[in-house]
Design a protein around this motif. Sequence first.
Motif, PDB file in Angstrom:
ATOM      1  N   PRO A 187       0.822  -1.218   0.000  1.00  0.00           N
ATOM      2  CA  PRO A 187       0.000   0.000   0.000  1.00  0.00           C
ATOM      3  C   PRO A 187       0.847   1.256   0.000  1.00  0.00           C
ATOM      4  O   PRO A 187       1.982   1.263   0.479  1.00  0.00           O
ATOM      5  N   ASN A 188       0.288   2.320  -0.544  1.00  0.00           N
ATOM      6  CA  ASN A 188       0.937   3.629  -0.480  1.00  0.00           C
ATOM      7  C   ASN A 188       2.283   3.623  -1.199  1.00  0.00           C
ATOM      8  O   ASN A 188       3.194   4.384  -0.863  1.00  0.00           O
ATOM      9  N   ALA A 189       2.427   2.753  -2.213  1.00  0.00           N
ATOM     10  CA  ALA A 189       3.709   2.618  -2.905  1.00  0.00           C
ATOM     11  C   ALA A 189       3.603   3.107  -4.342  1.00  0.00           C
ATOM     12  O   ALA A 189       2.587   2.917  -5.008  1.00  0.00           O
ATOM     13  N   LYS A 190       4.665   3.743  -4.806  1.00  0.00           N
ATOM     14  CA  LYS A 190       4.801   4.105  -6.202  1.00  0.00           C
ATOM     15  C   LYS A 190       5.542   2.982  -6.928  1.00  0.00           C
ATOM     16  O   LYS A 190       6.430   2.347  -6.357  1.00  0.00           O
ATOM     17  N   GLN A 191       5.166   2.765  -8.151  1.00  0.00           N
ATOM     18  CA  GLN A 191       5.799   1.712  -8.941  1.00  0.00           C
ATOM     19  C   GLN A 191       7.079   2.242  -9.571  1.00  0.00           C
ATOM     20  O   GLN A 191       7.111   2.694 -10.710  1.00  0.00           O
ATOM     21  N   VAL A 192       8.133   2.206  -8.797  1.00  0.00           N
ATOM     22  CA  VAL A 192       9.441   2.660  -9.264  1.00  0.00           C
ATOM     23  C   VAL A 192      10.482   1.603  -8.930  1.00  0.00           C
ATOM     24  O   VAL A 192      10.307   0.814  -7.993  1.00  0.00           O
ATOM     25  N   ALA A 193      11.546   1.598  -9.708  1.00  0.00           N
ATOM     26  CA  ALA A 193      12.623   0.637  -9.469  1.00  0.00           C
ATOM     27  C   ALA A 193      13.641   1.241  -8.499  1.00  0.00           C
ATOM     28  O   ALA A 193      14.150   2.339  -8.713  1.00  0.00           O
ATOM     29  N   MET A 194      13.900   0.518  -7.404  1.00  0.00           N
ATOM     30  CA  MET A 194      14.929   0.945  -6.451  1.00  0.00           C
ATOM     31  C   MET A 194      15.573  -0.307  -5.875  1.00  0.00           C
ATOM     32  O   MET A 194      14.883  -1.225  -5.444  1.00  0.00           O
ATOM     33  N   GLU A 195      16.872  -0.350  -5.881  1.00  0.00           N
ATOM     34  CA  GLU A 195      17.589  -1.520  -5.402  1.00  0.00           C
ATOM     35  C   GLU A 195      17.894  -1.387  -3.909  1.00  0.00           C
ATOM     36  O   GLU A 195      18.511  -0.413  -3.478  1.00  0.00           O
ATOM     37  N   THR A 205      11.959  -1.369  -0.395  1.00  0.00           N
ATOM     38  CA  THR A 205      10.681  -1.243  -1.104  1.00  0.00           C
ATOM     39  C   THR A 205       9.784  -2.452  -0.866  1.00  0.00           C
ATOM     40  O   THR A 205       8.577  -2.375  -1.083  1.00  0.00           O
ATOM     41  N   VAL A 206      10.381  -3.560  -0.453  1.00  0.00           N
ATOM     42  CA  VAL A 206       9.614  -4.777  -0.154  1.00  0.00           C
ATOM     43  C   VAL A 206       9.796  -5.087   1.334  1.00  0.00           C
ATOM     44  O   VAL A 206      10.767  -5.741   1.729  1.00  0.00           O
ATOM     45  N   ASP A 241       9.912  10.090  -0.676  1.00  0.00           N
ATOM     46  CA  ASP A 241       8.875  10.560  -1.606  1.00  0.00           C
ATOM     47  C   ASP A 241       8.936   9.846  -2.949  1.00  0.00           C
ATOM     48  O   ASP A 241       7.925   9.782  -3.661  1.00  0.00           O
ATOM     49  N   SER A 242      10.094   9.314  -3.304  1.00  0.00           N
ATOM     50  CA  SER A 242      10.219   8.678  -4.621  1.00  0.00           C
ATOM     51  C   SER A 242       9.552   7.307  -4.669  1.00  0.00           C
ATOM     52  O   SER A 242       9.242   6.810  -5.751  1.00  0.00           O
ATOM     53  N   ILE A 243       9.298   6.687  -3.520  1.00  0.00           N
ATOM     54  CA  ILE A 243       8.702   5.348  -3.524  1.00  0.00           C
ATOM     55  C   ILE A 243       7.344   5.295  -2.838  1.00  0.00           C
ATOM     56  O   ILE A 243       6.686   4.259  -2.855  1.00  0.00           O
ATOM     57  N   MET A 244       6.912   6.411  -2.209  1.00  0.00           N
ATOM     58  CA  MET A 244       5.645   6.418  -1.492  1.00  0.00           C
ATOM     59  C   MET A 244       4.789   7.615  -1.890  1.00  0.00           C
ATOM     60  O   MET A 244       5.320   8.698  -2.151  1.00  0.00           O
ATOM     61  N   VAL A 245       3.500   7.407  -1.916  1.00  0.00           N
ATOM     62  CA  VAL A 245       2.565   8.504  -2.152  1.00  0.00           C
ATOM     63  C   VAL A 245       2.591   9.451  -0.953  1.00  0.00           C
ATOM     64  O   VAL A 245       2.636  10.674  -1.107  1.00  0.00           O
ATOM     65  N   ASP A 246       2.584   8.888   0.252  1.00  0.00           N
ATOM     66  CA  ASP A 246       2.667   9.668   1.492  1.00  0.00           C
ATOM     67  C   ASP A 246       3.734   9.028   2.365  1.00  0.00           C
ATOM     68  O   ASP A 246       3.478   8.042   3.060  1.00  0.00           O
TER      69      ASP A 246
END
Length: 306
Positions: A33-41, A58-59, A118-123
Amino acid sequence: MHKITFTIIALSCMSVFQTKAQEVIPLYANAVPNAKQVAMEEKSELGKDGILRISHVTVPTLTVFTPPAGKANGTAVIICPGGAYSILAFSHEGIDVAKQFNEWGVTAFVLKYRLPDDSIMVDKTMGPLQDAQRAIQFVRENRKQWHIQSNRIGIAGFSAGGHLASTAGTHFKQAYIDNPHKTSLRPDFMVLGYPVISFSKELMHAGSRKNLLGAKPTAEQDKFFSNELQVTPQTPPTFLVHAKDDAAVPPGNSLVFAEALKKNGVEATTYLYEKGGHGFGMHNHTSTVKWMDQLHTWMQQHRWVK
């Protein structure tokens, strides 16, 4: 329920810990929840100080540590490592602590929670709390798998992880995750090590506040996340430990929280070291007193351990 099995090797200043075939469970079965679909290692780094630091999560996951055969007593604890909401000090504030709880018969779950970004979450302000609530929900709903009693599920946290744990322990009436079964999100007890509690000017840890709320938080945000202001008679009993010379997170954080608990009729026990600074984990090498022994006695008094 999805599971991952792997081997953890975590180095500390004192020793090497190895746990074979450790069970690692993704916190969310489906979308986070509250996650942006971006790639981050995700990054893991073992420092020269022996501390395993994890970032760019991110996981989110729970790593399960079970007591020796026949020793489990029905109590569980979810552990939130600290790191100023920037990294997770996953070894000495996570794995090491879990193994000690196992010796007492407590099933331990180390929470690898998302760090505000902010790059991986909406809030980003709500991501860590969502993960803490989901961890409590998951353990309570799946408790029979580990022979855990539903009213013996606590949460522990260190530094910013203590802020997260105390946030979960004071904001449980509102679910910030899907909760179709109306599962209780209230931890039954809290253990807070040199915790960030308040975002007041006098007591705040500026780095944790900025990482969680941004450079210019609103007064409402400061109040919401100043957990000494959110205590009610329903807040769980709490054990706190802090050093008087902590220059990073003032010991007043623990003191104001303990005071708020007592004003609301909630049992609070606080152990203060004269020295020790910040981030000592289970071992304050400036003192012969082992605060974990104090914690063990406290948990015995509440019958969470024998």
